[in-house]
Structures are given as structure tokens and as C-alpha cells.
Write a protein that holds these residues in place. Structure first.
Motif, PDB file in Angstrom:
ATOM      1  N   SER A  70       0.855  -1.184   0.000  1.00  0.00           N
ATOM      2  CA  SER A  70       0.000   0.000   0.000  1.00  0.00           C
ATOM      3  C   SER A  70       0.891   1.234   0.000  1.00  0.00           C
ATOM      4  O   SER A  70       2.089   1.142   0.315  1.00  0.00           O
ATOM      5  N   ARG A  71       0.305   2.385  -0.330  1.00  0.00           N
ATOM      6  CA  ARG A  71       1.114   3.597  -0.379  1.00  0.00           C
ATOM      7  C   ARG A  71       0.296   4.820   0.020  1.00  0.00           C
ATOM      8  O   ARG A  71      -0.932   4.817  -0.039  1.00  0.00           O
ATOM      9  N   ASP A  72       1.019   5.855   0.425  1.00  0.00           N
ATOM     10  CA  ASP A  72       0.437   7.149   0.743  1.00  0.00           C
ATOM     11  C   ASP A  72       1.081   8.154  -0.191  1.00  0.00           C
ATOM     12  O   ASP A  72       2.242   8.546   0.005  1.00  0.00           O
ATOM     13  N   ASN A  73       0.356   8.563  -1.223  1.00  0.00           N
ATOM     14  CA  ASN A  73       0.935   9.457  -2.227  1.00  0.00           C
ATOM     15  C   ASN A  73       1.315  10.812  -1.639  1.00  0.00           C
ATOM     16  O   ASN A  73       2.294  11.434  -2.078  1.00  0.00           O
ATOM     17  N   ALA A  74       0.564  11.273  -0.674  1.00  0.00           N
ATOM     18  CA  ALA A  74       0.833  12.601  -0.112  1.00  0.00           C
ATOM     19  C   ALA A  74       2.182  12.663   0.587  1.00  0.00           C
ATOM     20  O   ALA A  74       2.812  13.729   0.637  1.00  0.00           O
ATOM     21  N   ASN A  75       2.618  11.511   1.115  1.00  0.00           N
ATOM     22  CA  ASN A  75       3.865  11.488   1.876  1.00  0.00           C
ATOM     23  C   ASN A  75       4.964  10.660   1.224  1.00  0.00           C
ATOM     24  O   ASN A  75       6.016  10.461   1.823  1.00  0.00           O
ATOM     25  N   ASN A  76       4.702  10.194   0.007  1.00  0.00           N
ATOM     26  CA  ASN A  76       5.692   9.373  -0.717  1.00  0.00           C
ATOM     27  C   ASN A  76       6.182   8.201   0.144  1.00  0.00           C
ATOM     28  O   ASN A  76       7.396   7.967   0.275  1.00  0.00           O
ATOM     29  N   THR A  77       5.230   7.503   0.742  1.00  0.00           N
ATOM     30  CA  THR A  77       5.565   6.331   1.533  1.00  0.00           C
ATOM     31  C   THR A  77       4.888   5.086   0.969  1.00  0.00           C
ATOM     32  O   THR A  77       3.831   5.183   0.327  1.00  0.00           O
ATOM     33  N   VAL A  78       5.510   3.965   1.200  1.00  0.00           N
ATOM     34  CA  VAL A  78       4.960   2.684   0.776  1.00  0.00           C
ATOM     35  C   VAL A  78       5.174   1.687   1.898  1.00  0.00           C
ATOM     36  O   VAL A  78       6.183   1.749   2.615  1.00  0.00           O
ATOM     37  N   HIS A  79       4.202   0.791   2.057  1.00  0.00           N
ATOM     38  CA  HIS A  79       4.261  -0.200   3.122  1.00  0.00           C
ATOM     39  C   HIS A  79       4.092  -1.591   2.537  1.00  0.00           C
ATOM     40  O   HIS A  79       3.482  -1.766   1.476  1.00  0.00           O
ATOM     41  N   LEU A  80       4.620  -2.567   3.260  1.00  0.00           N
ATOM     42  CA  LEU A  80       4.441  -3.956   2.862  1.00  0.00           C
ATOM     43  C   LEU A  80       4.022  -4.732   4.098  1.00  0.00           C
ATOM     44  O   LEU A  80       4.828  -4.920   5.014  1.00  0.00           O
ATOM     45  N   GLN A  81       2.765  -5.150   4.117  1.00  0.00           N
ATOM     46  CA  GLN A  81       2.265  -5.994   5.199  1.00  0.00           C
ATOM     47  C   GLN A  81       2.520  -7.442   4.816  1.00  0.00           C
ATOM     48  O   GLN A  81       2.036  -7.905   3.781  1.00  0.00           O
ATOM     49  N   MET A  82       3.282  -8.134   5.654  1.00  0.00           N
ATOM     50  CA  MET A  82       3.669  -9.510   5.352  1.00  0.00           C
ATOM     51  C   MET A  82       3.071 -10.427   6.414  1.00  0.00           C
ATOM     52  O   MET A  82       3.394 -10.302   7.605  1.00  0.00           O
ATOM     53  N   ASN A  83       2.201 -11.307   5.978  1.00  0.00           N
ATOM     54  CA  ASN A  83       1.554 -12.255   6.881  1.00  0.00           C
ATOM     55  C   ASN A  83       1.958 -13.680   6.537  1.00  0.00           C
ATOM     56  O   ASN A  83       2.418 -13.954   5.424  1.00  0.00           O
ATOM     57  N   ASN A  84       1.750 -14.569   7.478  1.00  0.00           N
ATOM     58  CA  ASN A  84       2.065 -15.977   7.283  1.00  0.00           C
ATOM     59  C   ASN A  84       3.479 -16.152   6.706  1.00  0.00           C
ATOM     60  O   ASN A  84       3.683 -16.842   5.705  1.00  0.00           O
ATOM     61  N   LEU A  85       4.420 -15.533   7.351  1.00  0.00           N
ATOM     62  CA  LEU A  85       5.792 -15.553   6.856  1.00  0.00           C
ATOM     63  C   LEU A  85       6.394 -16.948   6.910  1.00  0.00           C
ATOM     64  O   LEU A  85       6.099 -17.743   7.819  1.00  0.00           O
ATOM     65  N   LYS A  86       7.236 -17.236   5.923  1.00  0.00           N
ATOM     66  CA  LYS A  86       7.887 -18.527   5.794  1.00  0.00           C
ATOM     67  C   LYS A  86       9.407 -18.336   5.829  1.00  0.00           C
ATOM     68  O   LYS A  86       9.909 -17.267   5.496  1.00  0.00           O
ATOM     69  N   PRO A  87      10.158 -19.383   6.180  1.00  0.00           N
ATOM     70  CA  PRO A  87      11.618 -19.262   6.173  1.00  0.00           C
ATOM     71  C   PRO A  87      12.170 -18.789   4.821  1.00  0.00           C
ATOM     72  O   PRO A  87      13.156 -18.065   4.781  1.00  0.00           O
ATOM     73  N   ASP A  88      11.512 -19.176   3.725  1.00  0.00           N
ATOM     74  CA  ASP A  88      11.967 -18.743   2.401  1.00  0.00           C
ATOM     75  C   ASP A  88      11.805 -17.245   2.174  1.00  0.00           C
ATOM     76  O   ASP A  88      12.349 -16.707   1.199  1.00  0.00           O
ATOM     77  N   ASP A  89      11.067 -16.559   3.039  1.00  0.00           N
ATOM     78  CA  ASP A  89      10.930 -15.101   2.937  1.00  0.00           C
ATOM     79  C   ASP A  89      12.125 -14.376   3.545  1.00  0.00           C
ATOM     80  O   ASP A  89      12.225 -13.151   3.431  1.00  0.00           O
ATOM     81  N   THR A  90      13.010 -15.112   4.188  1.00  0.00           N
ATOM     82  CA  THR A  90      14.195 -14.503   4.778  1.00  0.00           C
ATOM     83  C   THR A  90      15.041 -13.849   3.687  1.00  0.00           C
ATOM     84  O   THR A  90      15.407 -14.497   2.702  1.00  0.00           O
ATOM     85  N   ALA A  91      15.326 -12.568   3.856  1.00  0.00           N
ATOM     86  CA  ALA A  91      16.069 -11.812   2.850  1.00  0.00           C
ATOM     87  C   ALA A  91      16.287 -10.394   3.352  1.00  0.00           C
ATOM     88  O   ALA A  91      15.699  -9.980   4.364  1.00  0.00           O
ATOM     89  N   VAL A  92      17.110  -9.659   2.618  1.00  0.00           N
ATOM     90  CA  VAL A  92      17.166  -8.205   2.799  1.00  0.00           C
ATOM     91  C   VAL A  92      16.139  -7.608   1.839  1.00  0.00           C
ATOM     92  O   VAL A  92      16.155  -7.902   0.641  1.00  0.00           O
ATOM     93  N   TYR A  93      15.248  -6.813   2.374  1.00  0.00           N
ATOM     94  CA  TYR A  93      14.187  -6.203   1.582  1.00  0.00           C
ATOM     95  C   TYR A  93      14.557  -4.756   1.258  1.00  0.00           C
ATOM     96  O   TYR A  93      14.910  -3.976   2.153  1.00  0.00           O
TER      97      TYR A  93
END
Length: 121
Positions: A70-93
Motif C-alpha cells: 500500500s502507499r500514501d501518495n501525499a507522503n511518498n511512503t509505501v508499506h508492505l504488510q507480510m503475513n504468514n511468513l515462511k523461512p523462504d521469505d528470509t532476505a534483505v528487503y
């Protein structure tokens, strides 16, 4: 000069949730696509999710149904909600911002410094 700063990475157990945030600031005329990518040792950086300024979404198959961008255009921000995380999601984002610096200008891209997400019991 444009700064892109991510936050929210952490150690979480499998099945847990995290919310990453990214804020872009500086010499930005119009912000276009914003997105999240991830990288693990020995592998190329890969797309996780992107969102256009109009709200069009794109997700990697591996995260569909679990991650929400999701993002907020007024503030130039973006978010990533991550649910049900798995070991394979391990990384530098990493967060990437696509923008222009003036009317009729070319596209520029800036990357953040990355935030570590570790999924482990």
C-alpha cells in the motif's frame, strides 16, 4: 538528491507477521511506481510487490495472498504488510522509488539501504 529509507525488518517466527515501511524524500516532482524487492546471498534481487501512483498492484507469485502493498501518495511512503511468513521469505528487503525531477522530465530511480527480515524458529 533523493533519500529512500526502509524500516520494520526483524526476526520473526514462521507464521508470523511484519510490516515494512519506506519513505522517500528530496528532489521529487512526481512519484510514480514504488516497490519492494528482496535479495538473498547468491541470488539475484527479485521483485516482491509494486504499486503505481494510481494503485495498480503487482505481486510475485510466491507472496500472493500473504503480502499486501500500500502507499500514501501525499507522503511518498509505501508499506508492505507480510503475513504468514515462511523461512523462504528470509532476505534483505529493498524499497525502490521511481520519480521525475521536473515537468516533462525523465524517470529516475532510487533504492533504500535495505532492511533485514529473518523468519526462523
Amino acid at each position: 538528491q533523493v533519500q529512500v529509507v526502509e524500516s520494520g525488518g526483524d526476526l520473526v517466527q514462521p507464521g508470523g507477521s511484519l510490516r515494512l515501511s519506506c519513505a522517500a524524500s528530496g528532489n521529487i516532482w512526481i512519484m510514480y511506481d514504488m516497490g519492494w524487492y528482496r535479495e538473498t546471498p547468491g541470488k539475484q534481487r527479485e521483485l516482491v510487490a509494486t504499486i503505481t501512483r494510481f494503485g495498480d498492484l503487482n505481486y510475485a507469485e510466491a507472496v500472493k495472498g500473504r503480502f499486501t502493498i500500500s502507499r500514501d501518495n501525499a507522503n511518498n511512503t509505501v508499506h508492505l504488510q507480510m503475513n504468514n511468513l515462511k523461512p523462504d521469505d528470509t532476505a534483505v528487503y529493498y524499497c525502490r522509488a521511481q520519480f521525475t525531477r521536473g515537468a516533462g522530465g525523465e524517470f529516475w530511480y532510487s533504492w533504500g539501504q535495505g532492511t533485514q527480515v529473518t523468519v526462523s524458529s
